[in-house]
Scaffold this motif. Sequence first.
Motif, mmCIF file in Angstrom:
data_model
loop_
_atom_site.group_PDB
_atom_site.id
_atom_site.type_symbol
_atom_site.label_atom_id
_atom_site.label_comp_id
_atom_site.label_asym_id
_atom_site.label_seq_id
_atom_site.Cartn_x
_atom_site.Cartn_y
_atom_site.Cartn_z
ATOM 1 N N LEU A 171 8.371 8.049 0.682
ATOM 2 C CA LEU A 171 7.297 8.582 -0.155
ATOM 3 C C LEU A 171 7.238 7.851 -1.491
ATOM 4 C CD1 LEU A 171 5.112 10.695 -0.894
ATOM 5 C CD2 LEU A 171 6.978 12.150 -1.705
ATOM 6 N N LEU A 172 8.371 7.735 -2.164
ATOM 7 C CA LEU A 172 8.396 7.083 -3.474
ATOM 8 C C LEU A 172 8.008 5.613 -3.376
ATOM 9 C CD1 LEU A 172 11.538 8.806 -4.983
ATOM 10 C CD2 LEU A 172 9.130 9.240 -5.561
ATOM 11 N N SER A 173 8.420 4.964 -2.306
ATOM 12 C CA SER A 173 8.051 3.572 -2.092
ATOM 13 C C SER A 173 6.536 3.424 -1.934
ATOM 14 C CB SER A 173 8.764 3.037 -0.854
ATOM 15 O OG SER A 173 8.309 1.745 -0.542
ATOM 16 N N GLN A 174 5.922 4.328 -1.164
ATOM 17 C CA GLN A 174 4.476 4.268 -0.989
ATOM 18 C C GLN A 174 3.751 4.608 -2.297
ATOM 19 O OE1 GLN A 174 2.770 6.053 2.474
ATOM 20 N NE2 GLN A 174 4.374 5.267 3.816
ATOM 21 N N LEU A 175 4.244 5.606 -3.013
ATOM 22 C CA LEU A 175 3.607 5.969 -4.285
ATOM 23 C C LEU A 175 3.680 4.827 -5.284
ATOM 24 C CD1 LEU A 175 4.706 9.680 -4.785
ATOM 25 C CD2 LEU A 175 2.418 8.824 -4.230
ATOM 26 N N GLN A 176 4.761 4.068 -5.227
ATOM 27 C CA GLN A 176 4.938 2.948 -6.151
ATOM 28 C C GLN A 176 3.812 1.926 -6.005
ATOM 29 O OE1 GLN A 176 8.746 1.022 -5.758
ATOM 30 N NE2 GLN A 176 8.709 0.401 -7.895
ATOM 31 N N GLN A 177 3.234 1.846 -4.816
ATOM 32 C CA GLN A 177 2.111 0.923 -4.586
ATOM 33 C C GLN A 177 0.876 1.325 -5.395
ATOM 34 O OE1 GLN A 177 1.161 0.226 -0.411
ATOM 35 N NE2 GLN A 177 3.206 0.934 0.146
ATOM 36 N N TYR A 178 0.752 2.624 -5.680
ATOM 37 C CA TYR A 178 -0.467 3.143 -6.295
ATOM 38 C C TYR A 178 -0.305 3.636 -7.731
ATOM 39 C CZ TYR A 178 -1.453 3.203 -1.325
ATOM 40 O OH TYR A 178 -1.585 2.861 0.004
ATOM 41 N N LEU A 179 0.932 3.952 -8.117
ATOM 42 C CA LEU A 179 1.188 4.484 -9.451
ATOM 43 C C LEU A 179 2.213 3.614 -10.157
ATOM 44 C CD1 LEU A 179 1.754 8.214 -8.433
ATOM 45 C CD2 LEU A 179 -0.340 7.261 -9.384
ATOM 46 N N SER A 180 2.296 3.730 -11.443
ATOM 47 C CA SER A 180 3.350 3.017 -12.172
ATOM 48 C C SER A 180 4.587 3.912 -12.197
ATOM 49 C CB SER A 180 2.891 2.692 -13.592
ATOM 50 O OG SER A 180 2.457 3.863 -14.233
ATOM 51 N N VAL A 181 5.291 3.965 -11.054
ATOM 52 C CA VAL A 181 6.466 4.828 -10.893
ATOM 53 C C VAL A 181 7.704 4.076 -11.339
ATOM 54 C CG1 VAL A 181 7.872 6.089 -9.242
ATOM 55 C CG2 VAL A 181 5.410 6.031 -8.960
ATOM 56 N N GLU A 237 -14.388 6.502 -3.460
ATOM 57 C CA GLU A 237 -14.290 5.759 -2.201
ATOM 58 C C GLU A 237 -12.979 4.997 -2.067
ATOM 59 O OE1 GLU A 237 -16.593 5.242 -4.584
ATOM 60 O OE2 GLU A 237 -18.608 5.313 -3.750
ATOM 61 N N HIS A 238 -12.392 4.589 -3.181
ATOM 62 C CA HIS A 238 -11.195 3.751 -3.142
ATOM 63 C C HIS A 238 -9.942 4.467 -3.617
ATOM 64 C CE1 HIS A 238 -13.857 0.500 -2.134
ATOM 65 N NE2 HIS A 238 -14.570 0.743 -3.210
ATOM 66 N N LEU A 239 -10.041 5.784 -3.852
ATOM 67 C CA LEU A 239 -8.866 6.553 -4.268
ATOM 68 C C LEU A 239 -7.835 6.511 -3.135
ATOM 69 C CD1 LEU A 239 -7.551 8.485 -6.348
ATOM 70 C CD2 LEU A 239 -8.638 10.361 -5.119
ATOM 71 N N PRO A 240 -6.613 6.061 -3.415
ATOM 72 C CA PRO A 240 -5.599 5.977 -2.361
ATOM 73 C C PRO A 240 -5.259 7.356 -1.785
ATOM 74 C CG PRO A 240 -4.931 4.705 -4.284
ATOM 75 C CD PRO A 240 -6.121 5.519 -4.686
#
Length: 124
Positions: free
Chosen positions: A114-124, A77-80
């Motif tokens: 894209l990378l900025s948004q992914l950074q919110q969810y992953l340890s990029v 339910e909470h998977l980005p």
Amino acid sequence: MEQKKVLIIDDDARNIFALKAVLRSRGIPSIAASTGAEGLALLEGDHQVGVVLMDIMMPDMDGYETIAALRAKEGEEHLPIIAVTAKAMVGDREKCLEAGADNYISKPVDVDVLLSQLQQYLSV
């Protein structure tokens, strides 16, 4: 701890190839599915997916239906989910967010966005 990976769900092999290349160049693992149903199946038992890049315009099960099915799955339910779509008309962003996406990117994808948004969810 293993780095979370990105699940790309897109019916266009060229988009999958381009997104995987960008992610690979940044050391971000990814897996891909060419249909909504295939994407949902990949999530079964794979708890290393940290974010989904979801195409909206797909045949059979479109991105909106896939998002709804994913949100209905217990434990997911909470998977980005980031909607990644060529549908960039007025109101499309809001429609994606109302359907359950956490964020929205229009195609062609701006890699920095894209990378900025992914950074919110992953340890990029």
